[in-house]
Design an enzyme around this catalytic site. Structure first.
Site, short mmCIF file in Angstrom:
data_model
loop_
_atom_site.label_atom_id
_atom_site.label_comp_id
_atom_site.label_asym_id
_atom_site.label_seq_id
_atom_site.Cartn_x
_atom_site.Cartn_y
_atom_site.Cartn_z
N ASN A 1 0.81 -1.21 0.00
CA ASN A 1 0.00 0.00 0.00
C ASN A 1 0.84 1.26 0.00
O ASN A 1 2.00 1.26 0.42
CB ASN A 1 -0.89 0.05 1.25
CG ASN A 1 -2.05 -0.92 1.19
OD1 ASN A 1 -2.46 -1.36 0.12
ND2 ASN A 1 -2.59 -1.26 2.34
N GLY B 1 1.16 -1.20 3.94
CA GLY B 1 0.43 -2.43 3.67
C GLY B 1 0.98 -3.51 4.58
O GLY B 1 2.20 -3.61 4.79
N ASN C 1 4.97 -4.46 5.00
CA ASN C 1 5.60 -4.25 6.31
C ASN C 1 6.19 -5.54 6.86
O ASN C 1 7.30 -5.56 7.40
CB ASN C 1 4.57 -3.71 7.30
CG ASN C 1 4.08 -2.32 6.94
OD1 ASN C 1 4.75 -1.59 6.22
ND2 ASN C 1 2.92 -1.96 7.45
N GLU D 1 -5.45 -9.05 3.16
CA GLU D 1 -5.54 -7.81 2.39
C GLU D 1 -5.38 -8.03 0.89
O GLU D 1 -5.22 -7.07 0.13
CB GLU D 1 -4.49 -6.80 2.87
CG GLU D 1 -4.78 -6.25 4.26
CD GLU D 1 -3.79 -5.17 4.68
OE1 GLU D 1 -4.12 -4.43 5.62
OE2 GLU D 1 -2.70 -5.06 4.07
N ASN E 1 -4.23 -10.13 16.86
CA ASN E 1 -4.34 -9.26 18.03
C ASN E 1 -5.68 -9.47 18.71
O ASN E 1 -6.49 -10.30 18.28
CB ASN E 1 -4.09 -7.80 17.66
CG ASN E 1 -5.15 -7.24 16.70
OD1 ASN E 1 -6.27 -7.74 16.61
ND2 ASN E 1 -4.77 -6.21 15.96
N THR F 1 -1.24 -11.15 20.36
CA THR F 1 -0.62 -9.95 20.90
C THR F 1 -1.67 -9.16 21.68
O THR F 1 -2.81 -9.01 21.23
CB THR F 1 -0.02 -9.08 19.79
OG1 THR F 1 -1.04 -8.73 18.84
CG2 THR F 1 1.08 -9.82 19.07
N THR G 1 1.38 2.10 14.10
CA THR G 1 0.90 1.55 12.83
C THR G 1 1.46 0.19 12.48
O THR G 1 0.72 -0.72 12.12
CB THR G 1 1.19 2.54 11.68
OG1 THR G 1 0.57 3.80 11.97
CG2 THR G 1 0.63 2.01 10.37
N ASP H 1 2.84 -5.84 12.53
CA ASP H 1 3.53 -6.36 11.35
C ASP H 1 4.99 -6.65 11.65
O ASP H 1 5.55 -7.65 11.19
CB ASP H 1 3.43 -5.34 10.21
CG ASP H 1 2.00 -5.11 9.76
OD1 ASP H 1 1.19 -6.04 9.91
OD2 ASP H 1 1.71 -4.01 9.26
#
Length: 408
Positions: A10, A38, A42, A136, A179, A211, A239, A243
């Site tokens: 992304n 993205g 990442n 994604e 998560n 996580t 952010t 990742d």
């Protein structure tokens, strides 16, 4: 062993705001930054910077060539990253002054991954390799099925969570990394350990890594439950935290590290990431993580430091200590908390409370003239006979005889 990441790429439009915009609110941003991002990109960069051999597969738009450059600069092989007609996937990200974020995704080229492209890529990988996936890109269930047929180890990060995940056979996965939000969406459970239990009951062979923010992470594999506390840092932007954790964890696994060591290094890498701005730019190299581990401290008040929490709770609530309350503190079920106490301190919760109450009673018998009835009230017993039996079992004397012996 290679890592093949069939993942998104992304362009991130990052708006710095005082607070995350709420419905009906118009808010001016303080700053706009453009970053490569993205979850797929990442995670590939994180795994490569951690030292793994990483191949990134997927699709970028005609406006996404800089994303390929970013991957290559980080040591990621892009032989299987194809340019297609149309706009690249992008994300609109709000980052608050507290470091929290809110993300809106436009899939674009990420949803142009075809079954033909999948077959073309997978023919170059085999059973000694790891496939990494997120939610994604298009055709995720197909990719999983084909990789499973080839005997690849499959790691899945089900983000973002949506109904499409129901088409996936989780029995084909090796690692599930998620998560709290994703776990609740998948299991319907609010408490982390309830989510772990739900997943392991349905998929007993699956290694699950959950996580839990500042509480660190929980890993369930085989018949073990492992906990790793988070590290203290000045949070700037969260952010790419998850990742980074995912990429580092799989890289550590590729290197043959133990799960315990992989969790520690991945948590440290994630902490370094949130102390920087942006997604890909903030992901550290292994050298930086190694140096940071020597300087950073884990959260000592984390409920993952279970033994200390158990004893502290009993000490501070001696008269009223109960398993239900301790369960609420941990955020676990009563049944799991009961098992946890036994593992951590070697005795049941009731035995631990009994011992602490008797120890306090012994101190009062030695140092005060309080009556037995007053001491019983002070330490939280309601049944005098029960107290006397417990005390004698622990000290081999009745309370009165103990006092006489100790006050001589």
């Amino acid at each position: 062993m290679k890592i093949l990441n069939f993942g998104s790429c992304n362009i991130d439009f990052v708006y710095s705001v005082e607070n995350i915009v709420v419905p009906g609110e118009t808010l001016s941003s303080n700053k706009l930054d453009l970053f490569a991002g993205g979850k797929g990109l990442n995670q590939s960069i994180a795994a490569a910077r951690a030292g793994a051999v990483v191949y990134h597969a997927g699709c970028i738009g005609s406006d996404g060539e800089m994303l390929k450059d970013v991957l290559c600069e980080s040591g990621v092989n892009t032989d299987y990253l194809y340019t297609v007609k149309g706009k690249n996937g992008h994300a609109v990200i709000q980052v608050s002054s507290q470091g929290e974020n809110s993300i809106v995704l436009y899939p674009g080229s990420n949803f142009m991954v075809t079954k033909e492209l999948v077959d073309k890529v997978l023919q170059n990988f085999g059973k000694d390799d790891i496939l990494l996936l997120q939610n994604e890109i298009s055709n995720v269930p197909y990719i999983i099925s084909k990789a499973y047929e080839k005997g690849m180890k499959i790691a899945f990060n089900p983000a973002p969570f949506d109904e499409k995940l129901k088409a996936i056979d989780f029995n084909k996965l090796t690692y599930l990394i998620l998560n709290e939000t994703e776990a609740m969406g998948f299991t319907g459970k609010k408490e982390p350990m309830d989510s772990i239990a739900y997943i392991k009951d349905k998929y007993p062979l699956l290694t699950v890594i959950l996580t839990v923010g500042k509480e660190g992470c929980i890993c369930s594999y085989a018949d073990k439950i492992l906990k790793q506390s988070a590290y203290k840092v000045n949070v700037v932007d969260t952010t790419a935290a998850g990742d980074t954790f995912t990429g580092y964890f799989l890289s550590c696994v590729c290197k043959g590290m133990s799960i315990e060591k992989a969790l520690k290094i991945s948590s440290a890498a994630s902490a370094v990431t949130v102390s920087g701005m942006g997604a890909a730019p903030s992901i550290p190299t292994m050298n930086k993580v190694d140096a940071a581990i020597k300087e950073m401290k884990e959260y000592t008040n984390s409920t993952l430091n279970k033994s200390a929490v158990i004893y502290k709770y009993i000490d501070e609530n001696l008269k009223t200590a109960n398993l239900n309350e301790l369960s609420r503190i941990f955020g676990y079920t009563k049944e799991y908390t009961s098992e946890l106490v036994k593992r951590k301190i070697g005795v049941s919760f009731s035995c631990a409370v009994k011992k602490k109450r008797c120890e306090r009673a012994a101190e009062l018998l030695k140092s005060t003239d309080m009556s037995i009835s007053e001491i019983i009230e002070e330490v939280g017993y309601s049944n005098e006979t029960f107290f006397r039996e417990n005390f004698k079992e622990l000290y081999s004397f009745s309370p009165l005889k103990y006092r006489k012996e100790k006050q001589k």
